[in-house]
Design an enzyme around this catalytic site. Structure first.
Site, mmCIF file in Angstrom:
data_model
loop_
_atom_site.group_PDB
_atom_site.id
_atom_site.type_symbol
_atom_site.label_atom_id
_atom_site.label_comp_id
_atom_site.label_asym_id
_atom_site.label_seq_id
_atom_site.Cartn_x
_atom_site.Cartn_y
_atom_site.Cartn_z
ATOM 1 N N ASP A 347 0.866 -1.174 0.000
ATOM 2 C CA ASP A 347 0.000 0.000 0.000
ATOM 3 C C ASP A 347 0.896 1.214 0.000
ATOM 4 O O ASP A 347 2.056 1.127 0.377
ATOM 5 C CB ASP A 347 -0.813 0.048 1.300
ATOM 6 C CG ASP A 347 -1.908 -0.978 1.324
ATOM 7 O OD1 ASP A 347 -2.343 -1.389 0.240
ATOM 8 O OD2 ASP A 347 -2.328 -1.348 2.427
ATOM 9 N N ASP A 659 -4.764 -3.464 5.106
ATOM 10 C CA ASP A 659 -5.229 -3.040 6.422
ATOM 11 C C ASP A 659 -6.730 -3.193 6.599
ATOM 12 O O ASP A 659 -7.196 -3.534 7.660
ATOM 13 C CB ASP A 659 -4.773 -1.608 6.731
ATOM 14 C CG ASP A 659 -5.016 -0.667 5.556
ATOM 15 O OD1 ASP A 659 -5.775 -1.047 4.640
ATOM 16 O OD2 ASP A 659 -4.466 0.443 5.562
ATOM 17 N N ASP A 663 -9.300 -6.452 2.479
ATOM 18 C CA ASP A 663 -7.986 -6.901 2.023
ATOM 19 C C ASP A 663 -7.709 -8.343 2.435
ATOM 20 O O ASP A 663 -6.777 -8.974 1.937
ATOM 21 C CB ASP A 663 -6.874 -6.013 2.612
ATOM 22 C CG ASP A 663 -6.871 -4.625 2.009
ATOM 23 O OD1 ASP A 663 -7.368 -4.484 0.886
ATOM 24 O OD2 ASP A 663 -6.383 -3.693 2.667
HETATM 25 P P1 ATP Z 1 -3.465 3.030 0.121
HETATM 26 O O1 ATP Z 1 -2.265 3.516 -0.579
HETATM 27 O O2 ATP Z 1 -3.164 2.418 1.415
HETATM 28 O O3 ATP Z 1 -4.424 2.285 -0.737
HETATM 29 P P2 ATP Z 1 -5.077 5.392 0.007
HETATM 30 O O4 ATP Z 1 -5.429 6.200 1.185
HETATM 31 O O5 ATP Z 1 -4.440 6.062 -1.123
HETATM 32 O O6 ATP Z 1 -4.220 4.281 0.629
HETATM 33 P P3 ATP Z 1 -7.766 4.703 0.113
HETATM 34 O O7 ATP Z 1 -7.712 4.832 1.570
HETATM 35 O O8 ATP Z 1 -8.485 3.551 -0.502
HETATM 36 O O9 ATP Z 1 -6.342 4.647 -0.502
HETATM 37 O O10 ATP Z 1 -8.351 6.037 -0.458
HETATM 38 C C1 ATP Z 1 -8.653 6.192 -1.831
HETATM 39 C C2 ATP Z 1 -9.099 7.597 -2.124
HETATM 40 O O11 ATP Z 1 -10.290 7.881 -1.407
HETATM 41 C C3 ATP Z 1 -8.114 8.656 -1.703
HETATM 42 O O12 ATP Z 1 -7.218 8.966 -2.728
HETATM 43 C C4 ATP Z 1 -8.985 9.853 -1.369
HETATM 44 O O13 ATP Z 1 -9.219 10.647 -2.489
HETATM 45 C C5 ATP Z 1 -10.280 9.205 -0.919
HETATM 46 N N1 ATP Z 1 -10.387 9.181 0.532
HETATM 47 C C6 ATP Z 1 -9.476 8.712 1.392
HETATM 48 N N2 ATP Z 1 -9.884 8.815 2.652
HETATM 49 C C7 ATP Z 1 -11.105 9.387 2.597
HETATM 50 C C8 ATP Z 1 -12.078 9.760 3.586
HETATM 51 N N3 ATP Z 1 -11.875 9.579 4.859
HETATM 52 N N4 ATP Z 1 -13.215 10.323 3.152
HETATM 53 C C9 ATP Z 1 -13.445 10.493 1.841
HETATM 54 N N5 ATP Z 1 -12.589 10.169 0.891
HETATM 55 C C10 ATP Z 1 -11.414 9.613 1.241
#
Ligand code: ATP
Length: 941
Positions: A347, A659, A663
């Site tokens: 990730d 996480d 997953d």
């Molecule tokens: P990883 O690299 O671990 O997959 P990530 O944070 O990039 O982490 P996600 O957590 O799946 O991946 O988030 C995907 C997208 O969703 C983010 O790029 C963001 O635009 C949006 N996002 C993340 N957190 C939130 C939240 N709490 N509320 C709304 N949108 C969110």
């Protein structure tokens, strides 16, 4: 009682209102049990665990050490020798029988200690990765080991939690539970607290949650009605009986090596005995017994039956070391797999980056503002990028609206500690909005103006979240406020905020927004959009995903999440070790590519593959894609599973991080599922083979390095033990065969048996030289750089041809120098000039063989690197060698040991020759290593 039926308590709970169930179990659902009462219940009813077969008592486990058929044979031989001794008049002490008996017992003690140590380490391992549960105790939420949950506890359930016990729901919000472990049903089931009117199968008991299942969505509170073996899972566990775990490939190989060598050694022992019978013309019972004892002792000493136990101990030591590096593996064998990992799928957020989110840019219709300051302290200027002044007018209105709404569509909290520092509670991405809003307009509490009525939560599939808020200032008018990935959110927007007005989101404006997102992403910003709309109470009931439409887009923020300091060097280190890093993220493709490039993950040629593109690919093209593309963006958890499968198709050994609850399947399928210790859910931790204590990518690379070192150490002790055993067998076999050539026959005209080493001496060698140095090699520091080679091919044998030839060579050298030493001191033979009696020559040869094995311990630390490299880095090894030397001096010089082991004092010259001869093992191996290094060098060149 059948599992489909459940226990009486459970049936009762299904048909009874939750409040009554709580009252029956003596618990207040609002405060939970008191700690005192919980402790009492735990003591009375035992821990909440599925008990396997009970461990055998210590004395049985000790006796089991004698169960080895060889030891059994030895005991029979001892018995025969005792009988012979009695028949012959029982003169003096039956020395051989007593000494061999003592050695057998000593061996059993060593084996017992070793096994206990392994078992302790395995138990410690289970503790490290122990499951936890959140319960209400004395009115407050506490996280406790799942085994401490008692009947009457109030379980607090959230997304990703593993249900710790069977419990009756008292409260549930959007709760869905994955019960496939129990019912085989793959779909999650909806749960609520309604009392059922009739009893149905487990799958239909919607007001109950069951041990061993997982919360896939929503929250809930439930009263525990059954724990441990009383649960539905317990009933199944009893039916299934204990499942025997399949031995790992390494275990299989090692046991087949020990079996094969065992048969070989026994064959040689039998031949040796036959030769002895013929050559010595054995006529008395005493002589026959001596031959028998020698043959059986040789077999006992040289059959490597202890290998599997030492393997377990070495793996266990390795696991403890890994834990010191903050990587907890959940089973011993994962250590081997770690060593052959060839791809790490990681990730991005929190693993490669720090997950310290700070909003730095806000872009809306009327311009853009920059937000200064880092970290969570709400200090930093907010400036209009065009003017360098504080934003005013439309830009101020839009920015403020964006931050206010995102702060309301939010579950995080920002708090100032007593020492003045700022802390966040909840998701850092969400908290970044609270911080930015405070930077813009101080401590004004926007939340007070609104009342949150409902929400559609965020998850990695949806990539957005929204809340339903009632505006207190405007007669309780309802508003939807949403934030999420801008590209996803835009799809649900039809209008755009321009100043205080709302305009149509036409193609031009849409393209502008997308360009902004692209620009921000290109600068490594994580982007997020914010939108809103008004909604009528009718439309908002029920409030769900369908209401997240016709929204008004307000603007986009750029959030900086710096890479972890050690991430780039860890990626490089992995690369050096032939391990590829793949980034799989929910983030925007451009952001992902930019960060991947900064970290050295991409080659810059292959673009990021999006989840949508991946969705459209069939298996064959995905298999092709994963060969070269190392960045996957905007993916959903189910895509991770496909990526793992595609990589594995090509024979890659895949480590995959995760996480969230979704997953879990990918983690289970990966060769090494890696869960996040801090941010990971309980379900992922249980599906994983390794848990990262610090959520850090670099820790995975460290663990791979450790895995490789442990594997190298396993090779070291195999090299050591096997070559020593081969040396013993060769010495005795050729000693008997070549007795005439080396002067052995002449030295014992008629009276004594012509045997190179006595049975007791052979057993002594085994006892003194085997265990200590072998175990010390289990903790050997790195001699060769474990990251210098590509990952080990799992199908490759641990003992390859080169290693075997080294083992046989050393065995031959040991045999040759031992017999040569004997020849030097005996009159006649190939080396003339000896004048000693058989006892002295044999003692010197015996000592030479022991010392040769100790020198060989130094050899065995590497296949190709000189023994003098980092010679003194392992104090355990030197300790065990020193101990063996002291014991050998004692067995040669202490009178009563002389009687027991048929030795005699040696003078300095004899000692010197023994040491000098035995050191040849070291020199010959040094030469072999030089040749090998040259050969590798010339191949590389
Ligand atoms: P990883 O690299 O671990 O997959 P990530 O944070 O990039 O982490 P996600 O957590 O799946 O991946 O988030 C995907 C997208 O969703 C983010 O790029 C963001 O635009 C949006 N996002 C993340 N957190 C939130 C939240 N709490 N509320 C709304 N949108 C969110």
């Amino acid at each position: 009682m059948t599992p489909a039926d459940g226990s009486d308590t459970e049936r009762h709970a299904v048909l009874t209102p939750a409040a009554e169930v709580a009252a029956d179990l003596g618990v207040n659902p609002d405060t939970g049990l008191s700690q005192h009462e919980a402790r009492r219940r735990l003591a009375a009813h035992g821990p909440n665990e599925l008990v396997g077969t009970a461990a055998a008592p210590a004395w049985l486990r000790f006796l089991a050490q004698f169960k080895d058929p060889l030891v059994f044979l030895l005991l029979i031989a001892i018995a025969i020798s005792l009988i012979a001794w009695i028949i012959e008049g029982a003169h003096g002490v039956p020395i051989d029988a007593v000494v061999i008996g003592a050695i057998v017992v000593l061996n059993a003690i060593v084996g017992y200690i070793q096994e206990n140590r392994a078992a302790d380490a395995v138990a410690a391992l289970q503790n490290m990765a122990a499951a936890t549960a959140t319960v209400l105790r004395d009115g407050s939420r506490t996280t406790i080991p799942a085994t401490d949950v008692v009947v009457g506890d109030i379980l607090i359930l959230g997304e990703g939690d593993a249900v710790a016990a069977d419990a009756r729901l008292g409260h549930a919000e959007g709760l869905r539970v994955q019960e496939s472990a129990l019912t085989g049903e793959a779909e999650s089931v909806d749960k609520d607290n309604r009392t059922l009117s009739e009893l149905s199968g487990i799958g239909d008991r919607t007001n109950m949650v069951f041990k061993g299942t997982a919360v896939s969505q929503g929250t809930g509170r439930a009263i525990v009605v059954a724990t441990g073996m009383d649960t539905e899972m317990g009933a199944i566990a009893t039916m299934l009986d204990s499942t025997v775990s399949e031995p790992s490939p390494l275990e299989k190989e090692i046991s087949s090596v020990s079996k094969m060598l065992g048969i070989l050694v026994i064959g040689i022992a039998v031949v040796t005995m036959l030769v002895l019978f013929v050559v010595n013309n054995v006529s008395t019972v005493a002589e026959a017994v001596e031959v028998l004892l020698l043959g059986v002792s040789l077999a006992v000493a040289a059959v490597p039956e202890g290998l599997p136990a030492i393997l377990t101990v070495v793996l266990a030591i390795g696991v403890q070391k890994l834990a010191e590096h903050r990587a907890v593996v959940t089973e011993l064998h994962s250590v081997e797999t770690l060593g052959s990992a060839s791809v790490i799928c990681s990730d991005k957020t929190g693993t490669l980056t720090r997950n310290e989110m700070t909003i730095q840019r806000i872009v809306t219709s009327s311009g853009s503002v920059s937000v200064a300051g880092i970290g969570y302290a709400p200090e930093g200027e907010v400036l209009d990028e065009a003017t360098g002044q504080a934003p005013t007018g439309a830009l101020y209105f839009e920015s403020r609206r964006l931050l206010v709404e995102a702060s309301l569509a939010n579950d995080a909290d920002l708090q100032q500690a007593d020492d003045g520092s700022w802390q966040i509670i909840g998701d850092p991405t969400e908290a970044s909005f609270l911080v930015a809003l405070r930077k813009l307009e101080g401590a004004a509490d926007r939340a007070a103006d609104f009342e949150r009525r409902n929400s559609v939560p965020f998850n990695s599939d949806r990539k957005m979240m929204s809340v339903l808020q009632a505006d207190r200032a405007a007669d309780g008018n309802l508003k939807v406020m949403a934030k999420g990935a801008p590209d996803v959110l835009l799809g649900r927007c039809v209008k755009i905020q321009v100043g205080e007005k709302v305009m149509d989101l036409d193609d031009r404006r849409r393209a502008e927004v997308l360009q902004t997102v692209e620009d921000l992403s290109g600068q490594a910003y994580r982007t997020m959009g914010v939108a809103w709309r008004e909604i009528t109470p009718q439309d908002a009931d029920p409030f769900d995903e369908e209401d997240e439409s016709d929204l008004v887009y307000v603007g986009t923020v750029g959030i900086i999440d710096p890479p972890r300091d050690e991430a780039a060097s860890a990626v490089a280190e992995a690369h050096r070790a032939g391990v590829r890093t793949i980034m799989i993220t929910g983030d925007h493709p451009t952001t992902a590519s930019r960060i991947a490039a900064d970290l050295g993950i991409t080659d810059g040629v292959h673009p990021a593959v999006t989840g949508a593109a991946l969705q459209a690919m069939d298996e064959a093209s995905l298999i092709e894609t994963v060969k070269d593309n190392s960045v996957y963006a905007r993916v959903a958890p189910e895509h991770k599973l496909r990526i793992v499968n595609a990589l594995q198709h090509d024979g890659s050994v895949v480590a995959m991080t995760g996480d969230g609850v979704n997953d879990a399947p990918a983690l289970k399928t990966a060769d090494i599922g890696v869960a996040m210790g801090i941010t990971g859910t309980e379900v992922t931790k249980q599906a994983a083979r390794m848990i990262l204590g610090d959520d850090n990518f670099a820790t995975i690379v460290t663990a791979i390095r450790q895995g490789r070192s442990i594997f190298a150490n396993i090779k070291k002790f195999l090299r050591y033990l096997l070559s020593s055993n081969v040396g013993e067998v060769i010495t005795v076999f050729f000693g008997v065969l070549l007795a005439g050539v080396i002067g052995l026959s002449q030295a014992s005209p008629g009276a004594e048996m012509v045997i190179p080493l006595l049975a007791t001496q052979i057993l002594w060698i085994n006892l003194v030289t085997d265990t200590g140095p072998a175990l010390a090699m289990g903790v050997d520091p790195e001699v060769d750089d474990p990251m210098a080679l590509p990952p080990r091919d799992q199908s490759e044998r641990i003992i390859d041809r080169q290693m075997w030839s080294g083992i046989v060579l050393i065995g031959l050298v040991m045999g040759a120098i031992t017999l040569a030493t004997m020849d030097i001191f005996l009159p006649g033979g190939l080396i003339p000039g000896g004048t000693d009696d058989l006892e002295t020559a044999r003692t010197a040869a015996f000592t030479t063989l022991v010392f040769a094995q100790l020198f060989n311990a130094l050899n065995s630390r590497s296949e190709t690197t000189s023994a003098f490299h980092r010679l003194f880095s392992n104090r355990w090894l030197w300790g065990s060698v020193a101990l063996a030397v002291v014991l050998q001096v004692a067995v040669v010089e202490v009178p009563f040991l002389q009687t027991a082991f048929g030795t005699t004092s040696l003078d300095l010259a004899h000692w010197a020759i023994a040491v000098g001869m035995s050191s040849l093992v070291l020199w010959v191996d040094e030469i072999r290593k030089v040749v090998l290094r040259r050969r590798v060098g010339s191949v590389a060149a």
